[in-house]
Scaffold this active site. Structure first.
Site, PDB file in Angstrom:
ATOM      1  N   HIS A  36      14.415  23.786  28.933  1.00 44.15           N
ATOM      2  CA  HIS A  36      14.927  24.999  28.294  1.00 44.15           C
ATOM      3  C   HIS A  36      14.162  26.195  28.845  1.00 44.15           C
ATOM      4  O   HIS A  36      12.960  26.332  28.616  1.00 44.15           O
ATOM      5  CB  HIS A  36      14.774  24.911  26.783  1.00 44.15           C
ATOM      6  CG  HIS A  36      15.339  26.110  26.069  1.00 44.15           C
ATOM      7  ND1 HIS A  36      16.679  26.392  26.048  1.00 44.15           N
ATOM      8  CD2 HIS A  36      14.731  27.099  25.372  1.00 44.15           C
ATOM      9  CE1 HIS A  36      16.890  27.502  25.363  1.00 44.15           C
ATOM     10  NE2 HIS A  36      15.721  27.961  24.939  1.00 44.15           N
ATOM     11  N   ASP A  38      14.088  30.158  28.862  1.00 48.53           N
ATOM     12  CA  ASP A  38      14.558  31.427  28.304  1.00 48.53           C
ATOM     13  C   ASP A  38      14.550  32.515  29.370  1.00 48.53           C
ATOM     14  O   ASP A  38      13.540  32.733  30.042  1.00 48.53           O
ATOM     15  CB  ASP A  38      13.665  31.853  27.137  1.00 48.53           C
ATOM     16  CG  ASP A  38      13.835  30.962  25.921  1.00 48.53           C
ATOM     17  OD1 ASP A  38      14.971  30.802  25.468  1.00 48.53           O
ATOM     18  OD2 ASP A  38      12.821  30.411  25.429  1.00 48.53           O
ATOM     19  N   ASP A 151      19.768  26.590  21.325  1.00 49.91           N
ATOM     20  CA  ASP A 151      18.682  27.418  20.797  1.00 49.91           C
ATOM     21  C   ASP A 151      19.116  28.685  20.080  1.00 49.91           C
ATOM     22  O   ASP A 151      18.292  29.307  19.428  1.00 49.91           O
ATOM     23  CB  ASP A 151      17.705  27.770  21.923  1.00 49.91           C
ATOM     24  CG  ASP A 151      16.332  28.162  21.398  1.00 49.91           C
ATOM     25  OD1 ASP A 151      15.929  27.644  20.337  1.00 49.91           O
ATOM     26  OD2 ASP A 151      15.650  28.981  22.031  1.00 49.91           O
ATOM     27  N   HIS A 411      19.701  34.747  24.067  1.00 48.15           N
ATOM     28  CA  HIS A 411      19.380  34.645  22.640  1.00 48.15           C
ATOM     29  C   HIS A 411      17.979  35.128  22.281  1.00 48.15           C
ATOM     30  O   HIS A 411      17.616  35.127  21.095  1.00 48.15           O
ATOM     31  CB  HIS A 411      19.596  33.211  22.143  1.00 48.15           C
ATOM     32  CG  HIS A 411      18.757  32.182  22.846  1.00 48.15           C
ATOM     33  ND1 HIS A 411      19.187  31.519  23.972  1.00 48.15           N
ATOM     34  CD2 HIS A 411      17.519  31.710  22.579  1.00 48.15           C
ATOM     35  CE1 HIS A 411      18.255  30.682  24.363  1.00 48.15           C
ATOM     36  NE2 HIS A 411      17.228  30.773  23.542  1.00 48.15           N
TER      37      HIS A 411
END
Length: 995
Positions: A36, A38, A151, A411
């Site tokens: 993951h 970001d 997420d 996000h």
């Protein structure tokens, strides 16, 4: 634990699956490796690329190439594209192509980012998906078919609808309310078929999988540790590295995996377990990861005969294919969303609906500018020879803003949940992209207009562009440095206008101009200082507004109000202002001849900030310490009145002695032409607010109180696409915060006679905490003593002043439901005003190339995008794959292929007329842009020919499948005539004839 120790646990599963041959596994575990990453959270994109992202792709490609059984899923295309274009060698690119062809490297979701689902507009969700999908298709010929939305802080019912339109077969979410997830686990309801739109029904349903309570992370299996910033350690030793798998440790790792699998297996209906392997910033040393996990999986698989469990590396496609094969009948979930999201009792993640309000506003303004720039550029390229402007350069300017707007949908971006330096990065990227598109627009204007516009220096030449595909009547505002002006159109006629002192800049003046502009067309104005004697020249000067001043009025704590009312009116409303309080008192609405009590006031929630005394408010979470309190002591008011528009200025002072107000409301009622041209302009009260700087640990709201009997029921939108009913829910814990919802574009409250609609330019939090009330969270400023937040600069000490905009509509449901959609678009996509100073040279004439034909759509259909994307892939899939296989040089961008997307604005039963299907002849509508050669219907992001796209079907307990009276799929159009049904979004490639 030794392998034989697993057997008692497995006996508990005996009733779940029928006994078969012992050699056949009862449970298949799909281990899905992932990282993951970001796109901006605690670190900037470039910092993340340097610290770990580059190594993720370098090492994953190497590890997968060395061992055929290994697999991996990749999500964020902004990172992958940066690696592909700037880091990957030719050898690595060849390896990636091979891995993709073998299905061992799978792109899931495929957007530039993993977008937020609460505060993003669906236009921008589509944009960021389109940018990522076009890159993947152009580069590899693949199209993502599975989502990975693991997420975002809550799940919207818009997203599954969009993914279905893009050709996806299954959807994964994770963050939903903690107690709801627990209940769904207990009842084996974590998998269902989601029909995200009530109007589209089964047409765009999608199979949805909610990750269980373990989420997307796999604790205990992170052998590469934590990344180190700003760059990898020279000795290769990272913090938090797990103990490696050895002969001594393999039993504990194996039992940990098996016990976790057994727990998860009871929550799902099929004997297939999705086991996400990875977490935030993992696999930057993929060789180490895979080497250890290989041994664990081999150990577990040695004993499949005894315990009935097999483990394998997998992609999402592998897992969903196995589930789909079972052909079970699944429960259907309707169009309700999973918002708000609470992670535990006191942690309602509703604060981020308003965190970093300034960035939220900038993101939407950038999106609106991009929307206008796309159609302006398309019109320019299709209609005219390119005298000075290089189309390739123009595409670069648009591309830069496309990527910046896509990036900020992440996000941890538009949500405001990032570190300060990361926010600076988002702002820089957006600002740079906007500057480029402004420059592009100026170049288009320069290429199509005279170099000078009259003999008198000191004036301005204004070009106003309407980016909507309807005729728009509105008032534009220009800031000028002189009060006496002469304004004329391109024919030399004087136009209706008004001059008033600027509300924000005392030395400047606001010039309000009433304009009517056809769809995708321009108006031109010359603005000059007026001559000394207008009587002698016959010029008509704009009306100079008069101002009434009402001094400070103290906040009343009881006592009689409403005795001294001042009316401000247009043809639709009369707003009554109470001069005893300087607050709004009521609104009379002409359509229903009803007066509604309406009062607006700024309030503040004081929030908790000390981690030693319970839960706190932060970037994500809203934790008020009590009810909202008034945020002001005195109000001063001005009414600036004229024949064209009347402006009400209310200034709210925190303390009576303050020299500057902390809050302000600027309300405008316009007077335009009668009939349909001025309908939208008349039926709105335009409001701009000023909020800030706030005191620490305050959350500022605008509370609008009415005498509507609403029962505290609120409606707010999902991503600007559809409305959700939000009943007030009593909760023992944190009731205030849990009754806040996202408002991206609109919200309303209503009783039987009337509805009050709020239309927003940007995302906010919205709630109805009392009967007849609606409150909008405008701004937040927080500081807490949480060490992690302090270390990562996440305290949200936002001392800025913000200027959000809302438009109010009041009237019966039959009126407001028909007007609100178009009014919301009129707010979001206001005409673009471009000014050039006059150079004083004599001469100049309007260029004949400005002659234009309008692009006009029916009132229930919105031109969602008109763009020349500049894609280089062929529309023919077979031909495109052949080009990729041959490794041929990419052709130039196709400037005659236009991406067109149309949206039906209304729900199936919203309006007896506007909710009807609409038939549009695209060749006729677009005739003003050139000669249409052919029309192709495409998937939402353009990568599928709709004749070729075939999505999986999932059996349901509610097999009702309909769209009006039509079956699905409908026969595709053979020509340029298309029919669009309620809430449908249809995407096309339009091919125009070469000039």
């Amino acid at each position: 634990m030794e392998p034989r120790g697993w057997l008692p646990l497995l006996l508990q599963l005996g009733l779940m699956w029928p006994l078969g041959a012992l050699s056949e596994p009862r449970l298949r575990v799909f281990v899905v490796p992932h990282s993951h990453m970001d796109v901006g959270w605690l670190h900037t994109v470039q910092e993340s690329m340097q610290a770990y992202v580059t190594n993720v792709y370098n090492s994953v490609v190497e590890a997968l190439t060395l061992e055929k059984k290994r697999k991996f899923i990749a999500v964020e295309q902004e990172y992958f594209r940066l690696w592909w274009d700037g880091v990957a060698s030719d050898g690595q690119k060849g390896q990636v192509r091979q891995l993709v062809a073998e299905g061992r490297l799978e792109f899931v979701l495929g957007g530039q980012v993993m977008h937020d689902e609460a505060v993003t507009h669906f236009d921008d969700q589509i944009l960021q998906l389109t940018e990522g999908h076009s890159f993947l298709y152009e580069t590899f010929g693949v199209r993502p078919q599975f989502s990975w939305q693991v997420d975002p802080f809550g799940a919207s019912s818009t997203t599954p609808t969009l993914l279905a339109l893009a050709g996806f077969n299954a959807h994964i979410i994770s963050r939903i309310d903690y107690n709801l997830k627990e209940a769904m686990q207990d009842n084996q309801q974590l998998q269902f078929v989601w029909r995200g739109s009530r109007s589209l029904s089964a047409q765009q349903e999608i199979f949805t999988h909610v990750l269980d309570q373990f989420g997307y992370c796999s604790e205990g299996f992170y052998w590469d540790g934590d990344p180190v910033f700003p760059g990898p350690p020279t000795d290769g030793l990272y913090p938090s590295m797990e103990i490696p798998v050895t002969e001594d440790t393999i039993p504990s790792f194996s039992s940990l995996l098996v016990n976790n699998v057994l727990a998860r297996a009871t929550w799902f209906r099929t004997p297939h377990v999705l086991w996400p392997w990875g977490c935030d910033r993992q696999f930057f040393n993929a060789s180490l990861q895979f080497t250890n996990m290989d041994r664990v999986m081999e150990e577990v698989n040695k004993f499949t005969y005894q315990h009935g469990i097999s483990v394998q590396y997998a992609t999402l496609g592998n897992y969903f294919q196995a589930v789909h094969t079972h052909q079970l009948s699944w429960k259907v979930r309707d169009h309700q969303d999973f918002l708000p999201y609470s992670s535990e009792i006191f942690h309602a993640w509703t604060g981020f609906y308003a965190s970093r309000s300034g960035l939220k506003g900038l993101a939407r303004r950038a999106s609106a500018l991009l929307y206008a720039g796309e159609s302006m550029f398309t019109r320019y390229v299709l209609l005219a020879p390119h005298r000075f402007l290089d189309p390739a350069w123009g595409l670069q300017q648009l591309q830069q803003l496309r990527w910046a707007v896509s990036e900020v949908q992440h996000h941890d971006a538009i949500t405001g949940t990032h570190a300060v330096k990361v926010g600076d990065m988002f702002v820089e990227h957006l600002s740079t992209g906007m500057q480029g598109v402004h420059k592009l627009m100026a170049s288009i204007i320069q290429d199509r207009s005279p170099a000078n516009s009259g003999p008198e220096p000191g004036g301005h030449f204004a070009v106003v562009y309407n980016p909507l595909a309807w005729t728009v009547t509105t008032i534009i505002t220009l800031t000028v440095g002189f009060p006496n002006v002469s304004i004329t159109d391109e024919s030399g006629r004087t136009v209706p206008a008004r001059v008033q002192s600027s509300k924000e800049m005392p030395s400047a003046y606001d010039l309000h101009v009433l304009t009517t502009i056809p769809g995708l067309s321009y108006q031109h104005y010359s603005i000059r200082p007026s001559r000394s004697s207008q009587e002698a020249t016959g010029e008509t000067a704009p009306f100079v507004a008069s101002t009434q001043h009402f001094g400070h009025r103290l906040r009343r704590r009881g006592g009689q109000v409403g005795c001294h009312l001042v009316p401000v009116e247009n043809d639709c409303y009369t707003v009554f202002l109470d001069t005893d309080t300087n607050l709004m008192h009521s609104i009379w609405e002409r359509w229903s001849n009803r007066t509604v009590r309406v009062t607006q006031s700024f309030m503040e929630y004081h929030v908790k900030s000390d981690v030693n005394h319970g839960p706190i408010s932060d970037n994500y979470v809203f934790t008020p310490s009590g009810k909202a309190e008034p945020a002001w002591e005195a109000v001063r008011m001005e009414i600036v009145e004229g024949p064209l528009v009347t402006e009400i200025r209310q200034y709210f002072y925190r303390e009576v002695s303050d020299s500057e107000p902390t809050f302000a409301i600027y309300s405008r009622l316009a007077r335009g032409p009668q009939g349909s041209d001025g309908e939208l302009l008349c039926h709105r009260i335009e409001q701009e607010y000023r909020a800030g700087p706030l005191e620490l640990n305050r959350e500022a709201i605008l509370r609008t109180s009415t005498d509507l009997n609403t029962g505290r029921v609120l409606h707010s939108d999902n991503n600007g696409f559809q409305m959700q009913r939000r009943p007030y829910r009593q909760n023992m814990w944190n009731t205030i915060a849990r009754n806040y919802y996202p408002m991206v574009q609109s919200a309303f409250i209503e009783d039987l006679p009337s509805r009050l609609v709020l239309l927003s330019e940007q995302a906010h939090g919205v709630s109805s905490q009392g009967n007849g009330q609606v409150e909008v969270m405008l701004h937040r400023r927080l500081w807490n003593n949480d060490k992690w937040a302090l270390d990562n600069d996440l305290t949200l000490n936002d001392s800025s002043v913000v200027h959000p905009v809302l438009w109010l509509l009041l009237g019966p449901k039959t009126l407001t439901s028909g007007l609100s959609q178009r009014s919301g678009l009129a707010l979001q996509h206001r005409p673009v005003v471009m000014l050039r100073e006059m150079n004083g040279e004599v001469g100049g004439s309007w260029n004949g190339s400005w002659k234009q034909e309008a692009v006009t759509l029916p009132s229930s259909v919105h031109l969602q995008i008109l763009s020349i994307p500049g894609w280089k892939y062929s529309s023919n899939h077979t031909q495109h794959l052949r080009t990729l296989q041959k490794g041929e040089h990419k052709p130039k961008a196709d400037l005659r292929r236009v991406l067109l997307r149309l949206q039906h604005l209304y729900e199936v039963d919203q309006d007896p007329v506007l909710s009807q299907p609409v038939t549009v002849n695209l060749r006729s509508v677009l005739g003003g842009l050139g000669s249409v050669v052919s029309v192709e219907e495409r998937s939402l992001t353009g990568t599928w020919d709709m004749r070729m796209m075939s999505r999986w079907t999932w059996s349901t307990r509610d097999p009702h499948r309909h769209r009006g009276n039509s079956s699905w799929p409908l026969p595709l159009p053979r020509g340029p005539t298309v029919t669009i049904y309620p809430k449908e979004i249809q995407t096309f490639f339009i091919h125009f004839q070469e000039q």
